[in-house]
Design a protein around this motif. Structure first.
Motif, PDB file in Angstrom:
ATOM      1  N   GLY A  46     101.292  25.946  12.580  1.00 51.75           N
ATOM      2  CA  GLY A  46     102.445  26.585  12.428  1.00 51.75           C
ATOM      3  C   GLY A  46     102.582  27.678  11.631  1.00 51.75           C
ATOM      4  N   ASP A  47     103.565  28.181  11.173  1.00 54.06           N
ATOM      5  CA  ASP A  47     103.534  29.432  10.333  1.00 54.06           C
ATOM      6  C   ASP A  47     102.937  29.357   9.040  1.00 54.06           C
ATOM      7  OD1 ASP A  47     105.617  31.001  12.074  1.00 54.06           O
ATOM      8  OD2 ASP A  47     106.843  29.417  11.543  1.00 54.06           O
ATOM      9  N   ALA A  48     102.032  30.263   8.906  1.00 55.29           N
ATOM     10  CA  ALA A  48     101.171  30.210   7.597  1.00 55.29           C
ATOM     11  C   ALA A  48     101.971  31.321   6.751  1.00 55.29           C
ATOM     12  CB  ALA A  48      99.812  30.575   7.941  1.00 55.29           C
ATOM     13  N   SER A  49     101.852  31.135   5.335  1.00 57.17           N
ATOM     14  CA  SER A  49     102.238  32.161   4.286  1.00 57.17           C
ATOM     15  C   SER A  49     101.043  32.306   3.339  1.00 57.17           C
ATOM     16  CB  SER A  49     103.451  31.558   3.603  1.00 57.17           C
ATOM     17  OG  SER A  49     104.598  31.540   4.261  1.00 57.17           O
ATOM     18  N   TYR A  50     100.865  33.437   2.757  1.00 60.33           N
ATOM     19  CA  TYR A  50      99.765  33.712   1.784  1.00 60.33           C
ATOM     20  C   TYR A  50     100.068  34.173   0.480  1.00 60.33           C
ATOM     21  CZ  TYR A  50      97.591  34.155   6.460  1.00 60.33           C
ATOM     22  OH  TYR A  50      97.167  33.847   7.747  1.00 60.33           O
ATOM     23  N   TYR A  51      99.126  34.243  -0.404  1.00 63.61           N
ATOM     24  CA  TYR A  51      99.010  34.344  -1.811  1.00 63.61           C
ATOM     25  C   TYR A  51      98.037  35.148  -2.040  1.00 63.61           C
ATOM     26  CZ  TYR A  51     101.834  30.175  -3.005  1.00 63.61           C
ATOM     27  OH  TYR A  51     102.918  29.453  -3.162  1.00 63.61           O
ATOM     28  N   THR A  52      98.187  36.182  -2.854  1.00 65.25           N
ATOM     29  CA  THR A  52      97.054  37.124  -3.531  1.00 65.25           C
ATOM     30  C   THR A  52      96.805  36.539  -4.763  1.00 65.25           C
ATOM     31  OG1 THR A  52      97.807  39.162  -2.395  1.00 65.25           O
ATOM     32  CG2 THR A  52      96.713  39.376  -4.619  1.00 65.25           C
ATOM     33  N   VAL A  53      95.355  36.457  -5.090  1.00 65.84           N
ATOM     34  CA  VAL A  53      95.064  35.959  -6.487  1.00 65.84           C
ATOM     35  C   VAL A  53      94.753  37.114  -7.270  1.00 65.84           C
ATOM     36  CG1 VAL A  53      93.027  34.737  -7.588  1.00 65.84           C
ATOM     37  CG2 VAL A  53      93.873  34.013  -5.263  1.00 65.84           C
ATOM     38  N   THR A  54      94.934  37.113  -8.565  1.00 61.59           N
ATOM     39  CA  THR A  54      95.271  38.284  -9.497  1.00 61.59           C
ATOM     40  C   THR A  54      94.176  37.653 -10.724  1.00 61.59           C
ATOM     41  OG1 THR A  54      96.780  39.465  -8.760  1.00 61.59           O
ATOM     42  CG2 THR A  54      95.825  40.020 -10.954  1.00 61.59           C
ATOM     43  N   VAL A  55      93.144  38.141 -10.820  1.00 60.39           N
ATOM     44  CA  VAL A  55      92.205  37.812 -12.197  1.00 60.39           C
ATOM     45  C   VAL A  55      91.846  38.884 -12.889  1.00 60.39           C
ATOM     46  CG1 VAL A  55      90.121  36.668 -12.888  1.00 60.39           C
ATOM     47  CG2 VAL A  55      91.292  35.541 -11.095  1.00 60.39           C
ATOM     48  N   ASP A  56      92.290  39.144 -14.028  1.00 61.84           N
ATOM     49  CA  ASP A  56      91.697  40.089 -15.041  1.00 61.84           C
ATOM     50  C   ASP A  56      92.393  41.755 -14.423  1.00 61.84           C
ATOM     51  OD1 ASP A  56      90.841  38.814 -17.102  1.00 61.84           O
ATOM     52  OD2 ASP A  56      88.753  38.612 -16.402  1.00 61.84           O
ATOM     53  N   GLY A  57      93.398  41.533 -13.719  1.00 61.94           N
ATOM     54  CA  GLY A  57      93.995  42.772 -13.110  1.00 61.94           C
ATOM     55  C   GLY A  57      93.429  42.993 -11.893  1.00 61.94           C
ATOM     56  N   LYS A  58      92.489  42.366 -11.223  1.00 57.63           N
ATOM     57  CA  LYS A  58      91.699  42.418  -9.879  1.00 57.63           C
ATOM     58  C   LYS A  58      92.411  41.773  -9.069  1.00 57.63           C
ATOM     59  CE  LYS A  58      87.469  44.525 -11.477  1.00 57.63           C
ATOM     60  NZ  LYS A  58      86.434  44.075 -12.458  1.00 57.63           N
TER      61      LYS A  58
END
Length: 124
Positions: A76-88
């Motif tokens: 099906g349709d996939a969505s995404y997340y960005t992971v942010t740790v210590d500003g990176k």
């Protein structure tokens, strides 16, 4: 109505989903992002197995949804997340299916991580 093809798993393109009794820990930037004993292992055709972790076992404070979207005719349709740790940021490191096709309905409310966009995915 959608013009997107919907394909079912078959002997030529098998997909299996099994409960993984092991502990799955995902780290980014030296920080644990996911820690679960309730992951599902999805095996699809000749691709490497993928661990789908319940979103409830993920530190959602580190995730930011992006506008990225892809389509898999089997899932099906996939969505995404960005992971942010210590500003990176690890951009689009996490994907999920909000409304997966019926053949893979078990992965609803689970997320998966790109191995090359996280520090590690450890299956103990």
């Amino acid at each position: 109505m959608t013009d997107k093809p919907i394909l079912e798993p078959s002997p030529s393109h098998p997909i299996t989903i099994t409960a993984n009794p092991a502990r799955v820990v995902v780290s980014v930037g030296g920080q644990v992002v996911a820690d679960s004993r309730r992951a599902l292992t999805l095996r699809e055709a000749a691709y490497p197995p993928v661990q789908y972790v319940p979103i409830a076992d993920v530190d959602r404070s580190l995730l930011e949804r992006t506008d990225t979207a892809t389509y898999c005719p089997f899932k099906g349709d996939a969505s995404y997340y960005t992971v942010t740790v210590d500003g990176k940021q690890s951009v689009d490191a996490v994907w999920f299916y909000e409304s997966p096709h019926p053949a893979v309905a078990e992965i609803k409310d689970h997320v998966a991580f790109y191995p090359d966009r996280v520090d590690s995915i450890v299956v103990e």
